[in-house]
Write an enzyme that holds these catalytic residues in place. Structure first.
Site, short mmCIF file in Angstrom:
data_model
loop_
_atom_site.label_atom_id
_atom_site.label_comp_id
_atom_site.label_asym_id
_atom_site.label_seq_id
_atom_site.Cartn_x
_atom_site.Cartn_y
_atom_site.Cartn_z
N ARG A 115 0.82 -1.20 0.00
CA ARG A 115 0.00 0.00 0.00
C ARG A 115 0.86 1.26 0.00
O ARG A 115 2.09 1.19 0.07
CB ARG A 115 -0.96 -0.04 1.19
N HIS A 145 5.72 -14.23 4.98
CA HIS A 145 4.32 -14.60 4.78
C HIS A 145 3.42 -14.16 5.93
O HIS A 145 3.84 -14.03 7.07
CB HIS A 145 4.16 -16.12 4.60
N ASN A 168 -1.08 -0.56 14.85
CA ASN A 168 -0.74 0.86 14.73
C ASN A 168 -1.89 1.81 15.03
O ASN A 168 -1.70 3.02 15.08
CB ASN A 168 -0.21 1.14 13.31
N TYR A 169 -3.09 1.29 15.26
CA TYR A 169 -4.27 2.16 15.36
C TYR A 169 -5.05 1.83 16.63
O TYR A 169 -5.42 0.68 16.87
CB TYR A 169 -5.15 1.93 14.12
N ARG A 222 3.87 -13.23 27.20
CA ARG A 222 2.84 -14.25 27.06
C ARG A 222 2.69 -14.98 28.39
O ARG A 222 3.62 -15.05 29.18
CB ARG A 222 3.20 -15.24 25.94
#
Length: 252
Positions: A115, A145, A168-169, A222
């Site tokens: 993009r 991938h 990122n948002y 984790r």
């Protein structure tokens, strides 16, 4: 069903299509005469596109807008590039690139979505089902991938494991992720921006990284594994019986 068209309208539409095809083929012939290798009429090239001699365009390639293709590139099959520059020696296979600058000797695809405002340096690999946006990749990065990297700055020779996501948002604002040189980002790592990963650092597979990882460190985020002995046994008894019954019915 669509309403049938008149013979006059059909003739006019066919004439318009023939004219468009003739104009498209004229562009292909001009590029072939200039040393570009094109062996399929399925290639489409806009008039403003610039292609260096020696580039190869495979079937299904579409080049739009102010796109520039360097010498020795192999583009396609089934690739769309729009308003982008692809430097010499790069391969773009079955992928789409928009408003970006792909560096020399990159390997893009298959099924990569590049993009706007993606910039790559020499020898970058963006592989199958990778999506990038508004990010800078220094020399030699490998993103093989199933990864999303957006609003990020990546140092040289980093390796991204399958399933990495830069988060990122936050629903209101977008933030950047910064990754140093020679980093290894483990499979299924979530990098919650704004966050920095220092030079030579690792992230453990399956981690959600919300704090900076210092250089040469291993970031682990984790839960420690707990095994509940025997928990699955009653569930598996019914499941196995169901599948065995199906197998017996199929074998008759």
């Amino acid at each position: 069903m669509q309403n049938p068209i008149s013979e006059q309208a059909r003739a006019a539409a066919l004439a318009q299509l023939d004219a468009a095809e003739a104009a498209r083929e004229d562009i292909l012939v001009q590029h072939i005469a200039n040393g570009v290798v094109i062996d399929s009429r399925t290639v489409q090239i806009d008039p403003e596109v610039v292609i260096a001699p020696g580039a190869v365009l495979l079937a299904g390639t579409i080049l739009r807008g102010k796109t520039v293709i360097g010498a020795g590139c192999v583009i396609g099959p089934n690739t769309l590039i729009e308003d982008s520059t692809v430097d010499e020696g790069t391969t773009v296979n079955a992928s789409q690139i928009y408003g970006s600058h792909i560096g020399p000797h990159n390997n893009i695809g298959p099924f990569t979505h590049v993009r706007v405002n993606t910039v790559t340096d020499y020898g970058v690999h963006l592989g199958a089902y990778v999506e990038t946006k508004n990010s800078n990749f220094a020399r030699g990065n490998t993103v093989s991938h199933l990864t999303y990297i957006g609003d990020s700055d990546v140092g040289k020779y980093c390796n991204f494991g399958c399933g990495t996501v830069t988060c990122n948002y936050d629903g209101k604002d977008k933030f950047r992720t910064q990754i140093g040189d020679y980093c290894f980002i483990g499979c299924n790592t979530n990098l919650v921006a704004p966050v920095k990963v220092g030079d030579g650092a690792y992230t453990a597979a399956g981690s959600t990284i919300t704090k900076d990882v210092p250089a040469q460190a291993l970031g682990i985020a984790r839960e420690r594994q707990t095994n509940l002995d025997g928990w699955a046994e009653p569930k598996m008894e019914a499941y196995i019986a169901k599948k065995q019954k199906l197998e017996n019915e199929q074998s008759k």
